[in-house]
Write a protein that holds these residues in place. Structure first.
Motif, short mmCIF file in Angstrom:
data_model
loop_
_atom_site.label_atom_id
_atom_site.label_comp_id
_atom_site.label_asym_id
_atom_site.label_seq_id
_atom_site.Cartn_x
_atom_site.Cartn_y
_atom_site.Cartn_z
N LEU B 89 13.41 -26.85 28.88
CA LEU B 89 13.19 -27.71 27.72
C LEU B 89 14.47 -28.42 27.31
N VAL B 90 15.57 -27.66 27.29
CA VAL B 90 16.86 -28.28 26.96
C VAL B 90 17.17 -29.38 27.95
N GLY B 91 16.93 -29.09 29.24
CA GLY B 91 17.20 -30.09 30.27
C GLY B 91 16.35 -31.33 30.09
N THR B 92 15.05 -31.12 29.81
CA THR B 92 14.16 -32.26 29.61
C THR B 92 14.66 -33.14 28.47
N ILE B 93 15.01 -32.49 27.35
CA ILE B 93 15.45 -33.26 26.19
C ILE B 93 16.76 -33.98 26.49
N LEU B 94 17.67 -33.26 27.18
CA LEU B 94 18.97 -33.85 27.50
C LEU B 94 18.81 -35.10 28.38
N CYS B 95 18.04 -34.96 29.47
CA CYS B 95 17.84 -36.11 30.38
C CYS B 95 17.22 -37.28 29.63
#
Lengths: 349, 327
Positions: B89-95
């Motif tokens: 989830l963090v990665g999705t939001i970051l990207c």
């Protein structure tokens, strides 16, 4: 003898002003070359950005000396805005150029008459082809069209003709549906149809997922088209004694025909390259499979994906060739849609 | 003229009751119109139903933990399993945030250019190709991004690290720049530029002409006019367009999967080559997943679905309400 004054056109630029502009342009090109040669910035991108920077600065300074601060800001912003547009267009140009240059070596006659049942992705390019992928994509697209066109057009009719209690919620839901990630559509079909009912990969499963992705595109384009049909036509139909059903079926829909075809074309363009749900649902066979209801079905996106992941130079060339075919399909569909809309615009005038 | 006096014909019955054919027609169209509701509802129900077991076992930890492991015995029974989506989830939001931060300025500049600077013939052409770009398949962006764009983006990432490395967001420890969230963000940015551009172009085109002409009549330059009229008018529309792009970026699968290195560890450093993405996780794990793990993937799909649904709903709400109230 009366003197007819020469009409003044203060908005056109005088030759001297134009000469100054050209001089500024050439001057900043020269400066760019010098800067790139002298400093540590190197490469095409350096040329590009330094040129824009210098051009923006020199025009701003020039305008400042000629017309003051407001004009200088205006010139600066103009240069930045143009830069933004160029940055938007660059990737498009790069994508089309790369796909054409890398895909063309992979295009050969056998490509469209053979499938990959007797070849692997890493074989020389003379073996195999993408017949199975093209027929597979055609199958998927036709099934999804068959399923999504009635639903999409009915929804659009509800939004424009019936205008019932649910109009706003449904318009909202269609918007929401157009944002459903393709992988979620794939997972949904997997959980709702494939696991409990058929229990095996098939083209039909993939087509179902594509249908979900296609409905919003068709609905929104058809709605726009139906809203353009003048209300007088509907009133004329009702005044002639037609029921609503006959008015819609015999007047509104025929009048919107070319627009509805555009909606279908845009829908096909939207889904023809969709990859993620096909990876989950179709199984991606290497053989021409005429039956979408049983057995794995190949498709262009799956073929590209498989070749790309195989990784050898031949396989990568295959992937680029597949991408070229896909891109050409999308380009043709888009040109068709645009031609249709332009014709309609002309007919309206 | 003879009149048959005394015989008054019964008044014709007037009714607004639709005929039977119309009733059938309305019923069919209404049920077709409700299909979008049914489909969206079914998606939530089925993904929730399949993922229920995992969601109950993991509880709230499904979105706060970041382990993803499962071990089975020889008979295929699950011995132990940990599923957590936090890193993804963090990665999705970051990207997606990287994508939006890059794409919004470029899109706004492009739409200002298209509306106020560009000659008509060029505008028609550019609008056509930008709309077309919105329909390019994501696998095309993925492969192009991997083979063509990635080397340059890695170079830019190194430059950013060199000059802005003191900002915690741009830290690189260890020094790995390949397949980082930044690369995925740049690819996503290129994918969502057409969407944000077309939304803001339409909003800017609605800017009231009388105010534009008033600004010019007062002697404003083009930039002064844009600053005084167009930007205040279109601001919230641009925000809505950006959120629409954000929703699209969050759900993107194949393009991200090809350029992102997926690591099950929460990572906020944009340039570090260890990212996460819910949609890519599904593709990554689907191939050799056991039935129980598939359930976890379904639950992940449900979370992604709800996330994009909320972002899209807010975006559409903002776009719809832009321009109704003037300044």
């Amino acid at each position: 003898m009366t003197i007819i004054p020469k009409p003044a056109k203060p908005w056109t630029s005088t030759p001297s002003a134009r000469a100054k502009e050209i001089a500024l342009f050439l001057g900043s090109i020269l400066l760019t070359v010098i800067v790139v040669q002298v400093t540590a910035f190197k490469g095409k991108l350096a040329y590009f950005f330094i040129f824009f920077l210098l051009y923006a600065l020199t025009t701003a300074i020039f305008q400042y000396s000629a017309r003051g601060m407001a004009a200088a800001k205006d010139a600066l912003v103009k240069a930045i805005v143009v830069l933004g547009a160029v940055v938007t267009v660059l990737p498009i140009a790069s994508i089309i150029f790369t796909v054409a240059s890398k895909g063309l070596p992979g295009i050969r006659p056998g490509l469209f008459t053979n499938d990959m049942s007797l070849a692997t992705s890493t074989d020389p390019l003379t073996n195999g082809g993408l017949l199975h992928a093209i027929t597979g994509t055609l199958t998927l697209v036709s099934i999804s069209l068959f399923l999504s066109v009635p639903i999409g057009i009915l929804t659009a009719l509800y939004l424009t003709e019936i205008k019932g209690r649910f109009t706003n919620p449904i318009r909202f839901l269609v918007q929401a549906m157009s944002g459903v990630p393709s992988i979620v559509a794939g997972l949904f079909i997997l959980s709702a149809v494939l696991y409990p009912i058929t229990k095996s990969y098939s083209g039909f499963m993939g087509a179902l997922a594509l249908t979900i992705l296609m409905i919003p595109t068709i609905t929104r384009t058809s709605e726009e088209v139906l809203l353009l049909i003048p209300n007088e036509l509907r009133e004329a139909g009702v005044a002639l004694g037609g029921t609503q059903w006959r008015t819609v079926a015999m007047i509104v829909l025929p009048a919107a025909r070319s627009g509805l075809v555009t909606a279908m074309i845009l829908g096909v363009a939207r889904i023809s390259g969709e990859t993620a749900p096909l990876l989950l649902l179709t199984g991606g066979g290497d053989k021409v499979n005429p039956n979408p209801f049983s057995g794995s079905l190949g498709s262009l996106p799956y073929y590209i994906w498989k070749s790309f992941n195989a990784g050898s130079p031949e396989a990568i060339t295959r992937a680029w060739a597949g991408l070229l075919v896909l891109l050409v399909v999308v380009l043709i569909l888009f040109t068709l849609a645009r031609l249709l809309t332009n014709q309609k615009m002309k007919a309206r005038k | 003229m003879s009149t048959n006096s005394g015989v008054i014909p019964a008044p014709r019955e007037l009714t607004t009751e639709p005929r039977r054919s119309d009733k059938v027609f309305r019923a069919v169209v209404t049920s077709g119109g409700l299909s979008s509701l049914v489909i969206l509802g079914l998606i939530a129900v089925f993904l929730g139903y399949r993922g229920f077991e995992v969601l109950r076992q993991e509880g709230f930890g499904f979105i706060t933990n970041s382990d993803w492991s499962i071990s089975t015995d020889d008979a295929g029974n699950v011995i132990e399993s940990h599923f957590g989506l936090a890193a993804m989830l963090v990665g999705t939001i970051l990207c997606s945030l990287v994508a939006v931060v890059i794409a919004v300025p470029i899109s706004v500049l492009t739409s200002v250019f298209l509306n106020f600077y560009c000659p008509q013939w060029l505008k028609n052409f550019l609008v056509a190709i930008i709309d077309m770009m919105a329909a390019f398949p994501s696998i095309l962006f993925g492969i192009w991004g991997f083979l063509v764009l990635m080397p340059s983006v890695e170079y830019w990432a190194k430059l950013i690290h060199k000059y802005f490395g003191f900002i915690p967001l741009f830290e690189l420890e260890p020094f790995i720049v390949t397949r980082s969230p930044f690369v995925a963000g740049v690819v996503l940015a290129i994918m969502i530029i057409p969407i944000i551009t077309s939304v803001s172009r339409e909003i800017f085109a609605q800017a009231p002409l009388d105010r534009i002409q008033a600004a010019y009549a007062l002697g404003a330059t083009r930039w002064a006019m844009i600053k005084a009229v167009v930007i205040p008018y279109g601001r919230s529309g641009v925000i809505g367009g950006a959120m629409l792009g954000l929703g699209r970026a969050m759900g993107e699968t194949v393009a991200v999967f090809t350029v992102l290195n997926i690591v099950f560890q929460v990572n906020w450093h944009v340039l570090l080559g260890a990212g996460g993405n819910v949609a890519s996780l599904i593709i990554l794990k689907f191939g050799d997943a056991s039935p129980y793990e598939i359930k976890a993937l379904m639950a992940a799909g449900l979370i992604l679905f709800l996330l994009t649904l909320v972002v899209n709903a807010v975006a559409n709400f903002i776009v719809k309400n832009t321009g109704k109230s003037g300044r």
